[in-house]
Design a protein around this motif. Sequence first.
Motif, PDB file in Angstrom:
ATOM      1  N   GLN A  71      -6.152   6.359   7.590  1.00  0.00           N
ATOM      2  CA  GLN A  71      -4.928   5.598   6.968  1.00  0.00           C
ATOM      3  C   GLN A  71      -5.706   4.413   5.762  1.00  0.00           C
ATOM      4  N   ILE A  72      -4.677   4.264   4.959  1.00  0.00           N
ATOM      5  CA  ILE A  72      -4.953   3.647   3.730  1.00  0.00           C
ATOM      6  C   ILE A  72      -3.531   2.590   3.530  1.00  0.00           C
ATOM      7  N   PHE A  73      -3.695   1.092   3.647  1.00  0.00           N
ATOM      8  CA  PHE A  73      -2.752   0.388   3.747  1.00  0.00           C
ATOM      9  C   PHE A  73      -2.459  -0.228   2.479  1.00  0.00           C
ATOM     10  N   VAL A  74      -3.140  -0.016   1.364  1.00  0.00           N
ATOM     11  CA  VAL A  74      -3.042  -0.694  -0.019  1.00  0.00           C
ATOM     12  C   VAL A  74      -3.023   0.185  -1.087  1.00  0.00           C
ATOM     13  N   ASP A  75      -2.502  -0.321  -2.230  1.00  0.00           N
ATOM     14  CA  ASP A  75      -2.837   0.525  -3.405  1.00  0.00           C
ATOM     15  C   ASP A  75      -3.123  -0.495  -4.622  1.00  0.00           C
ATOM     16  N   ASP A  76      -3.212  -0.028  -5.883  1.00  0.00           N
ATOM     17  CA  ASP A  76      -3.697  -0.955  -6.777  1.00  0.00           C
ATOM     18  C   ASP A  76      -2.527  -1.892  -7.235  1.00  0.00           C
ATOM     19  N   GLY A  77      -3.071  -3.040  -7.355  1.00  0.00           N
ATOM     20  CA  GLY A  77      -2.071  -4.025  -7.756  1.00  0.00           C
ATOM     21  C   GLY A  77      -1.552  -5.041  -6.534  1.00  0.00           C
ATOM     22  N   ASP A  78      -1.775  -4.345  -5.295  1.00  0.00           N
ATOM     23  CA  ASP A  78      -1.227  -5.233  -4.249  1.00  0.00           C
ATOM     24  C   ASP A  78      -2.117  -6.401  -4.013  1.00  0.00           C
ATOM     25  N   TYR A  79      -1.446  -7.408  -3.577  1.00  0.00           N
ATOM     26  CA  TYR A  79      -2.360  -8.464  -3.347  1.00  0.00           C
ATOM     27  C   TYR A  79      -2.417  -8.569  -1.764  1.00  0.00           C
ATOM     28  N   ILE A  80      -3.732  -8.925  -1.090  1.00  0.00           N
ATOM     29  CA  ILE A  80      -3.946  -9.098   0.049  1.00  0.00           C
ATOM     30  C   ILE A  80      -4.908 -10.086   0.456  1.00  0.00           C
ATOM     31  N   HIS A  81      -4.672 -10.588   1.732  1.00  0.00           N
ATOM     32  CA  HIS A  81      -5.253 -11.757   2.043  1.00  0.00           C
ATOM     33  C   HIS A  81      -6.754 -11.327   2.606  1.00  0.00           C
ATOM     34  N   GLN A  82      -7.780 -12.404   2.802  1.00  0.00           N
ATOM     35  CA  GLN A  82      -9.031 -12.066   3.751  1.00  0.00           C
ATOM     36  C   GLN A  82      -8.520 -11.732   4.929  1.00  0.00           C
TER      37      GLN A  82
END
Length: 390
Positions: A71-82
């Motif tokens: 599983q991959i939950f993010v992609d380039d340019g996404d903002y993510i929290h710690q």
Amino acid sequence: MENTQESQLAPSRGRKRKKGLIILASILIVIAALCYTWYVLFVAGHESTEDAYVDGNLVQVTPQIVGTVTQIFVDDGDYIHQGQPLVNFDPSDADIALQTAKANLAQTVRQVRSLFNNVEQAKAVVAQKQIDFSKAQTDYQRRKQMVEVGGLSQEELSHAKDEVDSAEKALTVSIQQLKSQEAMTYNTDVDSHPLVQSAAADFRQSYLNQQRTKLVAPVSGYIAKRSAQVGQRVNAGTALMTVVPLDQVWVEANFKETQMKEMRLGQPVTLVSDLYGDDTVFHGVVESLGIGTGSAFSLLPAQNATGNWIKVVQRLPVRIKLDQKELAAHPLRIGLSMKVVINTKNQKGQLLSESAHMLPHYQTDIYQVQMSGIMQTIKQIIQSNDIADQ
């Protein structure tokens, strides 16, 4: 007649020429004054360069175990929290290893409890052998008295003495066996026994590997350079993506060595980005001055011990800390070009830092969170398998 007219025009032309020269001189003086004022206000006490770029922390997300991406939950340019999930691995192998480690810990607790029980059994054997030895000694003394009065033969007394020796040897053997059993459990209990501690460490490692099948963000920021693909088999340490915290960026300006004489730490800086244009001005301070030139730290340093040497002006990197409010209002990206002007009039700062930082500049605690609750789980496994606690 003509001579009279020429004589009248000559003074008039002279006056016009003089007036023109005065006007020209005045203009030149005004221009010189303006140039001097411009030089004093904007050139003197300032150093500038356009060889400057935005830099920052590029936090690589790398697995700590071997696994297959499911599983991959993010992609380039996404903002993510710690702490936000990024990638999941197939947990099958880790789950099996964790169950095996749990069973091994439970079995080890039972084995260690049996060691403590063996000590109690050995103590009971020693007590019994002591009774047998005392009984044999008493019987021997009684028979010895009877031999003295002629009530028993010498042969029967000899058999009694053999029984005393045999009982004494049996007591000695039982004491040695007790010491051997006590050595297995000396100065410990079930929780602190080395075998249990080793099994608990294996369980913690298996638990940690199971937690590591879920990759989470070490810091807050934006995703860049995602290379992870579903079904990909990756090794430990393989870079799957990069997290860029844009609120922590700085500018690295490369100044000529001839411009560094008046630079000091803490001097104010104005910056303009090609992204936003001249209307948006950033402010900052000099945070550090380069310790070495770029060529000195390059992969292939310059070799100047040759006959055909040509002097080249070197450049030193100057790190500039940006104003956080301005950075939040106008975010910058890694690698953007900047025009930098440093005000070098204030000479009170230091050339190089003289204080040591005792606290970390950057840190994350997500890996400590992965171990939360594990000690309580181990305690429950030990208690549920230790018959003395039931």
